[in-house]
Scaffold this motif. Structure first.
Motif, short mmCIF file in Angstrom:
data_model
loop_
_atom_site.label_atom_id
_atom_site.label_comp_id
_atom_site.label_asym_id
_atom_site.label_seq_id
_atom_site.Cartn_x
_atom_site.Cartn_y
_atom_site.Cartn_z
N UNK A 213 0.83 -1.20 0.00
CA UNK A 213 0.00 0.00 0.00
C UNK A 213 0.86 1.25 0.00
N UNK A 214 1.94 1.23 0.76
CA UNK A 214 2.84 2.39 0.79
C UNK A 214 3.52 2.63 -0.55
N UNK A 215 3.64 1.57 -1.35
CA UNK A 215 4.30 1.71 -2.65
C UNK A 215 3.41 2.33 -3.71
N UNK A 216 2.11 2.44 -3.45
CA UNK A 216 1.17 3.07 -4.40
C UNK A 216 0.40 4.16 -3.65
N UNK A 217 1.05 5.26 -3.32
CA UNK A 217 0.42 6.27 -2.46
C UNK A 217 -0.69 7.03 -3.16
N UNK A 218 -1.57 7.60 -2.34
CA UNK A 218 -2.66 8.40 -2.89
C UNK A 218 -2.14 9.56 -3.73
N UNK A 219 -1.01 10.12 -3.33
CA UNK A 219 -0.47 11.26 -4.08
C UNK A 219 -0.21 10.93 -5.54
N UNK A 220 0.10 9.67 -5.83
CA UNK A 220 0.33 9.29 -7.22
C UNK A 220 -0.95 9.46 -8.04
N UNK A 221 -2.07 9.05 -7.47
CA UNK A 221 -3.35 9.26 -8.16
C UNK A 221 -3.72 10.73 -8.22
N UNK A 222 -3.60 11.40 -7.08
CA UNK A 222 -4.05 12.79 -7.01
C UNK A 222 -3.29 13.67 -8.01
N UNK A 223 -1.98 13.48 -8.08
CA UNK A 223 -1.16 14.29 -8.98
C UNK A 223 -1.49 14.00 -10.44
#
Length: 450
Positions: A213-223
């Motif tokens: 889960x830490x390897x696919x952070x929400x920030x990656x989607x948000x950005x």
């Protein structure tokens, strides 16, 4: 029952609970030549020569439309195929699916490749099937021909897809593809994770779900979604966010819509019914990208459905052979197979949250049909195809992988008790599933018409 003389009604499907655009009501649905001729009062007279099918108190929903399915046929048919995928879909009340352009060999990135896939699919499909095209760094020239050949839009990745033959787009390549599709009114559907955020995230590997889960952070989607919104606004393009996992992006999407950006968004049953907290270490049947997140995030996704920011729920059925689901989250194939289980999984959680089957029909049939421009699908009203799912909403069952129809019976739902048993599925007025028994394939291949 009125008959204007030009319509030869051959079937009347009757229920005390039919979900129509005006709400749920007791009704008799008259079918002629595979289409809905009329939705009439419950006790309307059955015309001479028509067969009456009375399903009692079971709920009649419009056949589900799943616009996000990886069938993988041809080329990786050991993972899935049109025969098995469409059987699973039909058993789950789905009457139309649109196949993703990757994981098959060849990918659907040229007209010739599309024709290859159509030829393979045509004799195998139990339900109606359409196709997305693919947008790659080097195929901008192929997008208009694919559009003219009838694909429903174009899939692209902003981060690695997992297969070498379908590379991601960088921001300049995305802009070039969006400029092209905007020119002919096409739709770009986007796997939105930012590769730089993924590269910067900790990559530990191993069996611990928290590390994955830490390897696919929400920030990656948000950005990635913020960048997509900027490009769509600048170019006047129509875009759709695939499999939204991060609820943090919902305010960005809502604000963009208020500003006139043409953006829609989907989420998936696994994000709405499964949580990170419940996933055991090594249980890579739960791995997907973007990932299943925390319960609090799930609550916010349901809020996004309720307020209309999220348009639809689709499966992202992404199967593989069982051996690819290794216990290491870093190396296991990422994908969850849920074609047959999406409706009961969503209904189980929706009823717990006070939502209705009318909501479910809107999210899983009407809205996906609208997304793809399928004017004859997605609702029980005159003129639409006579596609129905008949559901016993209060009956329960426990998920047994051996009873699933998709090719590799790996599922994140194994052992779960779900509400909602699909009693029958109807495609253009023909019953294709009857209490778990499937008919021979009668599906058709669909092409975009507008």
């Amino acid at each position: 029952m009125e008959n204007d003389g030009n319509v030869d009604v051959n079937l009347v499907l009757r229920s005390t609970r039919v979900i129509t655009p005006e709400g749920t009501r007791a009704a008799s649905v008259a079918v002629a030549d595979g289409r809905i001729a009329a939705v009439l009062p419950y006790d309307a007279e059955v015309p001479a020569g028509a067969r009456l099918e009375d399903v009692g108190d079971h709920v009649v929903l419009p056949g589900l439309v799943d616009t996000h399915v990886h069938v993988n046929d041809p080329g990786r048919t050991e993972w899935e195929g049109f025969w098995t995928a469409t059987r699973a879909a039909a058993a789950g009340g789905i009457t139309t699916l649109i196949d993703m352009p990757l994981n098959s060999l060849p990918p659907t990135t040229t007209v010739d490749n599309l024709r290859t896939k159509q030829d393979v699919a045509r004799p195998k499909v139990h339900i109606d099937v359409g196709f997305w095209g693919g947008a790659l760094p080097d195929n901008v020239k192929d997008l208009r021909p694919l559009h003219d050949a009838g694909v429903f839009g174009f899939k692209c990745f902003l981060s690695p897809s997992g297969v070498d033959e379908f590379p991601q787009l960088d921001q300049d390549q995305l802009a070039a593809s969006l400029a092209e599709t905007a020119g002919f009114g096409g739709l770009m559907i986007v796997h939105a994770e930012d590769p730089h955020h993924l590269d910067a995230a900790p990559q530990k590997g191993g069996a611990r779900y928290t590390d994955f889960l830490a390897s696919r952070p929400r920030d990656a989607e948000n950005t990635a979604i913020a960048g997509l919104i900027d490009q769509a606004r600048r170019l006047g393009a129509r875009v759709h966010v695939l499999h939204l996992s991060s609820s943090d992006a919902l305010p960005l999407i809502a604000a963009a819509r208020r500003d006139g950006v043409r953006i829609t968004v989907e989420t998936c049953p696994h994000f709405l019914t499964l949580t990170a907290e419940e996933i055991p270490d090594g249980a890579t049947e739960f791995k997907c990208c973007p990932p299943i997140r925390e319960a609090s995030n799930q609550d916010a996704l349901w809020d996004g459905l309720a307020d209309g920011t999220i348009d639809c729920i689709v499966s992202d059925h992404s199967p593989s052979t069982a051996d690819l689901k290794t216990p290491d989250f870093a190396t296991a194939w990422g994908g969850i197979s849920s074609l047959q289980l999406g409706l009961p999984a969503i209904w189980t959680e929706a009823r717990r949250r006070g939502r209705t089957l009318e909501d479910v029909a809107r999210w899983m049939s009407t809205a996906p049909a609208r997304l793809a421009g399928l004017d004859r699908k997605g609702a029980i009203e005159a003129g639409r195809d006579a596609d129905f799912a008949v559901l016993a909403p209060d009956e329960t069952f426990t998920v047994d992988p051996a009873e699933l129809h998709h090719r590799n019976r790996v599922t994140a739902y194994a052992g779960k008790t779900l509400h909602g048993v699909v009693k029958s599925t109807w495609l253009r007025g023909v019953r294709i599933v009857d209490n778990g028994t499937l008919a021979e394939p009668t599906g058709r291949l669909l092409e975009r018409t507008k």
